[in-house]
Scaffold this motif. Structure first.
Motif, short mmCIF file in Angstrom:
data_model
loop_
_atom_site.label_atom_id
_atom_site.label_comp_id
_atom_site.label_asym_id
_atom_site.label_seq_id
_atom_site.Cartn_x
_atom_site.Cartn_y
_atom_site.Cartn_z
N TYR A 135 0.80 -1.22 0.00
CA TYR A 135 0.00 0.00 0.00
C TYR A 135 0.84 1.28 0.00
O TYR A 135 0.29 2.37 -0.13
CB TYR A 135 -0.93 0.01 1.21
CG TYR A 135 -1.89 -1.16 1.23
CD1 TYR A 135 -3.06 -1.13 0.49
CD2 TYR A 135 -1.60 -2.31 1.96
CE1 TYR A 135 -3.94 -2.21 0.49
CE2 TYR A 135 -2.48 -3.40 1.97
CZ TYR A 135 -3.63 -3.33 1.23
OH TYR A 135 -4.49 -4.40 1.23
N GLU A 137 3.02 2.68 -2.18
CA GLU A 137 3.00 3.51 -3.40
C GLU A 137 1.68 4.25 -3.56
O GLU A 137 1.67 5.42 -3.96
CB GLU A 137 3.28 2.64 -4.64
CG GLU A 137 4.73 2.22 -4.77
CD GLU A 137 5.71 3.39 -4.79
OE1 GLU A 137 5.44 4.38 -5.50
OE2 GLU A 137 6.72 3.31 -4.07
N GLU A 138 0.60 3.59 -3.26
CA GLU A 138 -0.71 4.26 -3.37
C GLU A 138 -0.82 5.41 -2.38
O GLU A 138 -1.35 6.47 -2.71
CB GLU A 138 -1.84 3.26 -3.16
CG GLU A 138 -3.20 3.87 -3.42
CD GLU A 138 -4.35 2.88 -3.30
OE1 GLU A 138 -5.50 3.34 -3.36
OE2 GLU A 138 -4.11 1.67 -3.15
N LYS A 141 1.17 8.31 -3.70
CA LYS A 141 0.43 8.92 -4.81
C LYS A 141 -0.71 9.81 -4.29
O LYS A 141 -0.89 10.93 -4.75
CB LYS A 141 -0.13 7.80 -5.70
CG LYS A 141 -0.85 8.27 -6.93
CD LYS A 141 -1.31 7.10 -7.75
CE LYS A 141 -2.23 7.52 -8.85
NZ LYS A 141 -2.79 6.38 -9.59
N LYS A 142 -1.46 9.30 -3.31
CA LYS A 142 -2.59 10.07 -2.76
C LYS A 142 -2.10 11.35 -2.06
O LYS A 142 -2.79 12.36 -2.09
CB LYS A 142 -3.37 9.23 -1.75
CG LYS A 142 -4.23 8.17 -2.38
CD LYS A 142 -5.63 8.67 -2.52
CE LYS A 142 -6.53 7.50 -2.90
NZ LYS A 142 -7.90 7.88 -3.01
#
Length: 146
Positions: A135, A137-138, A141-142
């Motif tokens: 989780y 990388e997500e 990004k967020k």
């Protein structure tokens, strides 16, 4: 179970009324889903039931098949499973950061890279949580971090 919808253009607000002989687990789940849709969830603490605004939640964690909801200063228990909370909350301000944890993005104060591509996040109240590799990388990004 019978479901009825009455449409009246003269009404200015929507009201949901549940008529039942007794409160079943299925009915409790339906009520919980409606509360989440209305930005509230039902939680318990010390045998007392509370209606908690979702805006107060910092993170949600699953431990030993129990779901705990944490605010800035309090810890409550929820009857909903973590995946049920995730299905309802992860579209907006919340993001799953591990198999057992969902965090509210606006409560993250800082993040630090850990070994094996994991992240350590610090929340506004000083608590620290580990973001698993799956989780990380997500989350970056967020948050707009690269």
């Amino acid at each position: 179970m019978k479901i009825s919808v009455n449409i009246d253009p003269a009404l200015t607000d929507t009201e949901i009324v549940i008529n039942c002989g007794s409160v079943t687990e299925q009915l409790e789940n339906i009520i919980a889903a409606l509360r989440i849709a209305n930005s509230q969830i039902t939680v318990t603490k010390n045998g007392e039931t509370y209606i908690l605004d979702i805006a107060r939640i910092a993170y949600i964690e699953s431990v030993d098949r129990k779901t705990f909801v944490y605010t800035e200063n309090e810890c409550y228990e929820s009857r909903l499973k973590l995946y049920e909370m995730g299905d309802r909350l992860c579209d907006g301000d919340f993001l799953r950061i591990s198999k057992a944890c969902i965090v509210r993005l606006k409560y993250i104060r800082s993040l630090r890279a850990e070994l094996d591509r994991r992240l350590r996040i610090t929340l506004e109240n000083g608590e620290q949580l580990i973001v698993s590799r799956q989780y990380a990388e997500e989350l970056k990004k967020k948050l707009g971090v690269k």
